[in-house]
Scaffold this motif. Structure first.
Motif, mmCIF file in Angstrom:
data_model
loop_
_atom_site.group_PDB
_atom_site.id
_atom_site.type_symbol
_atom_site.label_atom_id
_atom_site.label_comp_id
_atom_site.label_asym_id
_atom_site.label_seq_id
_atom_site.Cartn_x
_atom_site.Cartn_y
_atom_site.Cartn_z
ATOM 1 N N GLY A 20 0.797 -1.223 0.000
ATOM 2 C CA GLY A 20 0.000 0.000 0.000
ATOM 3 C C GLY A 20 0.829 1.271 0.000
ATOM 4 O O GLY A 20 2.045 1.265 -0.186
ATOM 5 N N ASP A 21 0.126 2.381 0.223
ATOM 6 C CA ASP A 21 0.757 3.698 0.255
ATOM 7 C C ASP A 21 1.574 3.874 1.525
ATOM 8 O O ASP A 21 1.318 3.235 2.550
ATOM 9 C CB ASP A 21 -0.308 4.805 0.186
ATOM 10 C CG ASP A 21 -1.045 4.815 -1.145
ATOM 11 O OD1 ASP A 21 -0.449 4.375 -2.150
ATOM 12 O OD2 ASP A 21 -2.203 5.261 -1.161
ATOM 13 N N ILE A 22 2.528 4.799 1.468
ATOM 14 C CA ILE A 22 3.337 5.110 2.646
ATOM 15 C C ILE A 22 2.628 6.189 3.445
ATOM 16 O O ILE A 22 2.298 7.257 2.920
ATOM 17 C CB ILE A 22 4.746 5.574 2.243
ATOM 18 C CG1 ILE A 22 5.491 4.422 1.570
ATOM 19 C CG2 ILE A 22 5.516 6.086 3.456
ATOM 20 C CD1 ILE A 22 6.860 4.788 1.061
ATOM 21 N N ASN A 23 2.364 5.888 4.721
ATOM 22 C CA ASN A 23 1.793 6.847 5.664
ATOM 23 C C ASN A 23 2.596 6.802 6.950
ATOM 24 O O ASN A 23 3.260 5.806 7.251
ATOM 25 C CB ASN A 23 0.327 6.510 5.951
ATOM 26 C CG ASN A 23 -0.556 6.733 4.745
ATOM 27 O OD1 ASN A 23 -0.628 7.837 4.224
ATOM 28 N ND2 ASN A 23 -1.207 5.687 4.279
ATOM 29 N N HIS A 61 -0.397 10.378 10.168
ATOM 30 C CA HIS A 61 -0.321 11.457 9.190
ATOM 31 C C HIS A 61 -0.185 10.874 7.791
ATOM 32 O O HIS A 61 0.503 9.875 7.601
ATOM 33 C CB HIS A 61 0.871 12.362 9.498
ATOM 34 C CG HIS A 61 0.853 12.854 10.906
ATOM 35 N ND1 HIS A 61 0.081 13.922 11.299
ATOM 36 C CD2 HIS A 61 1.475 12.395 12.020
ATOM 37 C CE1 HIS A 61 0.248 14.116 12.595
ATOM 38 N NE2 HIS A 61 1.077 13.201 13.066
ATOM 39 N N PRO A 62 -0.825 11.497 6.805
ATOM 40 C CA PRO A 62 -0.740 10.976 5.442
ATOM 41 C C PRO A 62 0.669 11.112 4.874
ATOM 42 O O PRO A 62 1.404 12.029 5.210
ATOM 43 C CB PRO A 62 -1.726 11.850 4.669
ATOM 44 C CG PRO A 62 -1.851 13.100 5.464
ATOM 45 C CD PRO A 62 -1.629 12.714 6.890
ATOM 46 N N GLY A 63 1.001 10.179 4.000
ATOM 47 C CA GLY A 63 2.304 10.208 3.354
ATOM 48 C C GLY A 63 2.289 11.113 2.135
ATOM 49 O O GLY A 63 1.257 11.691 1.771
ATOM 50 N N PRO A 64 3.418 11.246 1.460
ATOM 51 C CA PRO A 64 3.531 12.085 0.261
ATOM 52 C C PRO A 64 2.527 11.638 -0.811
ATOM 53 O O PRO A 64 2.380 10.458 -1.087
ATOM 54 C CB PRO A 64 4.960 11.850 -0.219
ATOM 55 C CG PRO A 64 5.684 11.250 0.944
ATOM 56 C CD PRO A 64 4.668 10.560 1.787
ATOM 57 N N GLY A 120 -3.522 -3.998 4.970
ATOM 58 C CA GLY A 120 -2.789 -2.739 4.839
ATOM 59 C C GLY A 120 -2.631 -2.237 3.420
ATOM 60 O O GLY A 120 -2.013 -1.202 3.205
ATOM 61 N N LYS A 121 -3.201 -2.923 2.441
ATOM 62 C CA LYS A 121 -3.096 -2.461 1.050
ATOM 63 C C LYS A 121 -3.886 -1.178 0.840
ATOM 64 O O LYS A 121 -3.417 -0.260 0.171
ATOM 65 C CB LYS A 121 -3.584 -3.545 0.089
ATOM 66 C CG LYS A 121 -2.686 -4.752 0.043
ATOM 67 C CD LYS A 121 -3.260 -5.829 -0.856
ATOM 68 C CE LYS A 121 -2.419 -7.076 -0.719
ATOM 69 N NZ LYS A 121 -3.154 -8.280 -1.019
#
Length: 188
Positions: free
Chosen positions: A13-16, A35-38, A55-56
């Protein structure tokens, strides 16, 4: 999140920036906050988010733009979380303040029972009702009682004990293959 069972290790998944994270009873279900990632379109702070696919992907449940839960645990009756106030939720969407006069460093729960533990400055707190009420375990020492009254809070002679106003000694830099540590030689 990363899958460590794969070689090479694979990102999931995305980086957070997940500050609080806990697993639910169901396989692959996680709750998190942070907090949200880039490049993310999630609000900051993320509030409570839930993943049902390991977690995807993450679903926003509640308190987006409002809460950054640094301590998070699941219990049989719901979720216990701390964002400056200790809160409980049966569904991750509606929240009630818990009866607690402490700040948890860590929350630990078992999604199969309603027992939740909280590490605090005064010692271990225990809840048997999913975090609604708490009781200090007086049989265990508190973190305050573990420090010797004579022990300094910081000491120049002990580099492992320092206050935030002291500078940490610089770590030695990388050494070249075949080099020796000159700081251990006797003066010439």
């Amino acid at each position: 999140m990363f899958d460590l069972t794969k070689s090479p290790v694979t990102r999931i998944g995305d980086i957070n920036d997940l500050m609080g994270f806990t697993a639910a009873a169901d396989h692959g279900v996680f709750y998190a906050s942070g907090h949200p990632g880039p490049g993310s379109d999630m609000p900051n702070p993320m509030g409570l988010v839930r993943s049902a696919d390991g977690g995807k992907t993450w679903e926003q449940l509640s308190r987006q733009g409002e809460s950054d839960f640094h301590a998070l645990a699941t219990a049989k009756s719901g979720i216990v979380a701390y964002d400056g106030t200790l809160l409980t939720s049966p569904d991750g969407k509606t929240w009630s303040p818990a009866t607690a006069g402490f700040v948890p460093a860590v929350l630990a729960g078992n999604p199969e029972t309603d027992t939740v533990l909280a590490t605090t400055r005064d010692g271990l707190q225990r809840s048997t009702d999913g975090g609604k009420t708490w009781e200090l375990n007086t049989q265990l020492p508190s973190s305050n009682s573990l420090r010797s009254p004579a022990a300094p809070k910081s000491s120049a002679s002990n580099p492992m004990v320092q206050s935030s106003t002291q500078q940490t000694p610089a770590a030695p830099g990388p050494r070249q293959a075949g080099s020796t540590d000159r700081s251990r030689r006797s003066p010439q």
